[in-house]
Design an enzyme around this catalytic site. Structure first.
Site, PDB file in Angstrom:
ATOM      1  N   ASN A 188       0.846  -1.200   0.000  1.00 36.87           N
ATOM      2  CA  ASN A 188       0.000   0.000   0.000  1.00 36.87           C
ATOM      3  C   ASN A 188       0.879   1.247   0.000  1.00 36.87           C
ATOM      4  O   ASN A 188       2.105   1.148  -0.066  1.00 36.87           O
ATOM      5  CB  ASN A 188      -0.957  -0.029   1.200  1.00 36.87           C
ATOM      6  N   ILE A 231      -2.029  -7.698  14.041  1.00 36.75           N
ATOM      7  CA  ILE A 231      -0.908  -7.488  14.970  1.00 36.75           C
ATOM      8  C   ILE A 231      -1.360  -6.738  16.222  1.00 36.75           C
ATOM      9  O   ILE A 231      -1.109  -7.160  17.350  1.00 36.75           O
ATOM     10  CB  ILE A 231       0.237  -6.723  14.255  1.00 36.75           C
ATOM     11  N   VAL A 232      -2.059  -5.619  16.016  1.00 36.21           N
ATOM     12  CA  VAL A 232      -2.424  -4.793  17.171  1.00 36.21           C
ATOM     13  C   VAL A 232      -3.395  -5.543  18.090  1.00 36.21           C
ATOM     14  O   VAL A 232      -3.293  -5.458  19.320  1.00 36.21           O
ATOM     15  CB  VAL A 232      -2.944  -3.404  16.718  1.00 36.21           C
ATOM     16  N   LYS A 256     -13.453  -0.437  15.608  1.00 37.53           N
ATOM     17  CA  LYS A 256     -12.130  -1.089  15.727  1.00 37.53           C
ATOM     18  C   LYS A 256     -11.591  -0.988  17.151  1.00 37.53           C
ATOM     19  O   LYS A 256     -10.950  -1.912  17.652  1.00 37.53           O
ATOM     20  CB  LYS A 256     -11.130  -0.448  14.755  1.00 37.53           C
TER      21      LYS A 256
HETATM   22  O1  PMT Z   1       2.862   6.132   6.583  1.00 37.35           O
HETATM   23  P1  PMT Z   1       2.269   7.463   6.168  1.00 37.35           P
HETATM   24  O2  PMT Z   1       2.408   7.706   4.679  1.00 37.35           O
HETATM   25  O3  PMT Z   1       2.770   8.591   7.011  1.00 37.35           O
HETATM   26  O4  PMT Z   1       0.683   7.372   6.399  1.00 37.35           O
HETATM   27  C1  PMT Z   1       0.180   7.284   7.697  1.00 37.35           C
HETATM   28  C2  PMT Z   1      -0.987   6.282   7.770  1.00 37.35           C
HETATM   29  C3  PMT Z   1      -2.142   6.788   6.946  1.00 37.35           C
HETATM   30  C4  PMT Z   1      -0.552   4.908   7.262  1.00 37.35           C
HETATM   31  C5  PMT Z   1      -1.371   6.169   9.300  1.00 37.35           C
HETATM   32  O5  PMT Z   1      -1.776   7.431   9.753  1.00 37.35           O
HETATM   33  C6  PMT Z   1      -2.493   5.159   9.509  1.00 37.35           C
HETATM   34  O6  PMT Z   1      -3.652   5.443   9.407  1.00 37.35           O
HETATM   35  N1  PMT Z   1      -2.104   3.905   9.852  1.00 37.35           N
HETATM   36  C7  PMT Z   1      -3.027   2.759  10.005  1.00 37.35           C
HETATM   37  C8  PMT Z   1      -3.239   2.129   8.672  1.00 37.35           C
HETATM   38  C9  PMT Z   1      -4.143   0.908   8.719  1.00 37.35           C
HETATM   39  O7  PMT Z   1      -3.717  -0.152   8.375  1.00 37.35           O
HETATM   40  O8  PMT Z   1      -5.333   1.117   9.203  1.00 37.35           O
HETATM   41  P2  PMT Z   1      -6.455  -0.035   9.394  1.00 37.35           P
HETATM   42  O9  PMT Z   1      -7.672   0.716   9.717  1.00 37.35           O
HETATM   43  O10 PMT Z   1      -6.461  -0.967   8.236  1.00 37.35           O
HETATM   44  O11 PMT Z   1      -5.956  -0.852  10.644  1.00 37.35           O
HETATM   45  C10 PMT Z   1      -6.366  -0.567  11.978  1.00 37.35           C
HETATM   46  C11 PMT Z   1      -5.259  -0.843  12.958  1.00 37.35           C
HETATM   47  O12 PMT Z   1      -4.956  -2.230  12.938  1.00 37.35           O
HETATM   48  C12 PMT Z   1      -3.956  -0.133  12.656  1.00 37.35           C
HETATM   49  O13 PMT Z   1      -3.393   0.272  13.876  1.00 37.35           O
HETATM   50  C13 PMT Z   1      -3.098  -1.198  11.985  1.00 37.35           C
HETATM   51  O14 PMT Z   1      -1.703  -0.998  12.235  1.00 37.35           O
HETATM   52  C14 PMT Z   1      -3.593  -2.442  12.693  1.00 37.35           C
HETATM   53  N2  PMT Z   1      -3.498  -3.687  11.908  1.00 37.35           N
HETATM   54  C15 PMT Z   1      -4.189  -3.854  10.768  1.00 37.35           C
HETATM   55  C16 PMT Z   1      -4.129  -5.057  10.092  1.00 37.35           C
HETATM   56  C17 PMT Z   1      -3.317  -6.082  10.612  1.00 37.35           C
HETATM   57  N3  PMT Z   1      -3.207  -7.247   9.994  1.00 37.35           N
HETATM   58  N4  PMT Z   1      -2.631  -5.882  11.732  1.00 37.35           N
HETATM   59  C18 PMT Z   1      -2.704  -4.704  12.404  1.00 37.35           C
HETATM   60  O15 PMT Z   1      -2.049  -4.536  13.431  1.00 37.35           O
END
Ligand code: PMT
Length: 401
Positions: A211, A308-309, A338
């Site tokens: 991504n 992971i989180v 979430k």
């Molecule tokens: O890196 P930059 O270009 O500075 O951009 C910043 C960002 C937009 C990436 C950052 O601000 C951001 O929003 N990061 C989270 C991105 C994401 O994966 O969001 P999500 O809504 O899909 O996931 C929710 C949470 O679960 C996140 O904390 C993610 O790290 C975590 N996750 C998601 C999937 C997975 N398999 N494991 C996880 O831990």
């Protein structure tokens, strides 16, 4: 208050004066408070106290010469200037103050003074009559107008037998004044683990699913945590960003590698911040050889990656867990869902449909949500947003104690 000195880097400049003996005690106090100290001595200072003493106390080689090839090869004057968070000249003699005020650069200390972006401070020490001299006072006035912090001097009996103003402040007070120069110690003593950037999920040896995450948000948070006094482990996906000073960086590629690194690093962590944009799915089987172009369509079978989180939040010994939510619609509602589903302590959501914030951008805007509150962080640089988020995390942790 002294906690603010944790992990701070202080260059202690020692100029010639009887008060140089107090510098030895000052080094000890700064190090006891968690600061790293590099000592620079003028030639005159070495007449009053030996470099060996200050070297033993600081745990670092003492710097004395501007034009010493060996010293420049180890940590040159520019490197030293860049290294410092604070430069304190203690004792600062009348001669030294005059040279600093005039911008004379005729030894290591005065050259470094001009070459640094660090906070600057002096602790004057001299005979009371010299202290009162208009030349000394005008040098001080010049330094003050340039933002140099002047610590002391104190009043009392002097080595020469005089009584009056000009005694260098005691080490204990100088250490406090140094601590005053740093704004926050919100995370002192905490170990923070941060994930940043994207993950790459291999299709074959040359292709992957990924991504647009650049890692900027996560790296800015790492920097803000260091400034707040934390010990930081940064788990970075494949990004093109330099490693901030003073942290442990672990490079990973895939979600599975990131999970393993996060589990190991959080074994003794106090806070886990998941900024990474982790791929939700990976190809079931990555091909051993480059996939050849043949059929008109190609079907990939994907399997879910572990979250992971959520895994860290479900661990028996769990840190304070902060997730991020990258959403393109119903941003707050999805983030709240979430927060609950992944059992997070806090979630920071950003609208990644906007092109002026979020992925790749230097700016961001967040709504930070926890069980019984939320706060909006208006659009600003990722560095500023990171500092605001760190302050909020520190507040929430304090509120829970
Ligand atoms: O890196 P930059 O270009 O500075 O951009 C910043 C960002 C937009 C990436 C950052 O601000 C951001 O929003 N990061 C989270 C991105 C994401 O994966 O969001 P999500 O809504 O899909 O996931 C929710 C949470 O679960 C996140 O904390 C993610 O790290 C975590 N996750 C998601 C999937 C997975 N398999 N494991 C996880 O831990």
């Amino acid at each position: 208050m002294l906690a603010r000195l944790a992990h701070k880097r202080i260059v202690l400049g020692v100029s010639g004066g009887i008060a140089a003996y107090k510098s030895a005690d000052l080094i000890r106090r700064l190090r006891d408070a968690g600061a790293e100290v590099q000592v620079v001595m003028t030639a005159a200072a070495q007449e009053f106290i030996t470099p060996l003493t200050l070297q033993a106390l600081s745990g670092n080689p003492v710097h004395t010469d501007l034009l010493d090839l060996a010293a420049e090869a180890a940590m040159g004057h520019i490197e030293l200037a860049r290294w410092a968070d604070l430069v304190l000249v203690a004792p600062a003699s009348a001669d030294c103050l005059a040279r600093l005020a005039q911008g004379v650069a005729n030894d290591l200390l005065t050259t470094l003074w001009l070459a640094t972006k660090a906070k600057l401070s002096v602790a004057p020490a001299m005979n009371q009559q010299m202290w009162a001299a208009p030349a000394v006072q005008s040098a001080l006035a010049v330094l003050r107008t340039r933002g140099v912090a002047v610590f002391g001097p104190a009043s009392g009996s002097q080595a020469c037998g005089d009584i009056g103003e000009g005694r260098m402040l005691e080490a204990v007070e100088l250490a406090d004044r140094c601590a005053d120069q740093f704004e926050t110690a919100a995370l002192t003593g905490k170990h923070v683990v941060i994930t940043a950037g994207p993950t790459r999920e291999a299709l074959d040896p040359v292709r992957y699913l990924s991504n647009h995450s650049s890692g900027k948000m996560g790296f800015a948070i790492a920097q803000a945590c260091i400034e707040a006094g934390a010990r930081v482990t940064l788990i970075a996906g494949p990004v093109n960003l330099p490693t901030p000073d003073r942290l442990a960086r672990i490079n990973v590629t895939s979600a599975l590698e990131m999970l393993q690194a996060a589990q190991t690093a959080t074994a003794d962590a106090d806070i886990f911040i998941a900024t990474a944009a982790v791929a939700d799915y990976r190809p079931r089987d990555a091909a051993d050889q480059k996939i050849k172009k043949s059929a008109d369509t190609l079907t990939l079978e994907l399997v879910k990656n572990p979250d992971i989180v959520a895994t860290i939040a479900a661990a028996e010994r769990r840190p304070f867990v902060v997730g991020f939510a990258a959403e393109t619609e119903k941003v707050i509602a999805h983030a709240r869902e979430k927060l609950v589903r992944k059992k997070l302590d806090m979630i920071a959501c950003n609208d990644v449909a906007r092109s002026d914030i979020g992925f790749q951008s230097d700016d961001n805007a967040l709504t930070v949500i926890w069980s019984d509150g939320e706060q909006t962080l208006e659009k600003a640089s990722k560095s500023l947003i990171a500092r605001q988020l760190v302050a909020l995390i520190a507040q929430r942790i304090k509120a829970r104690l």
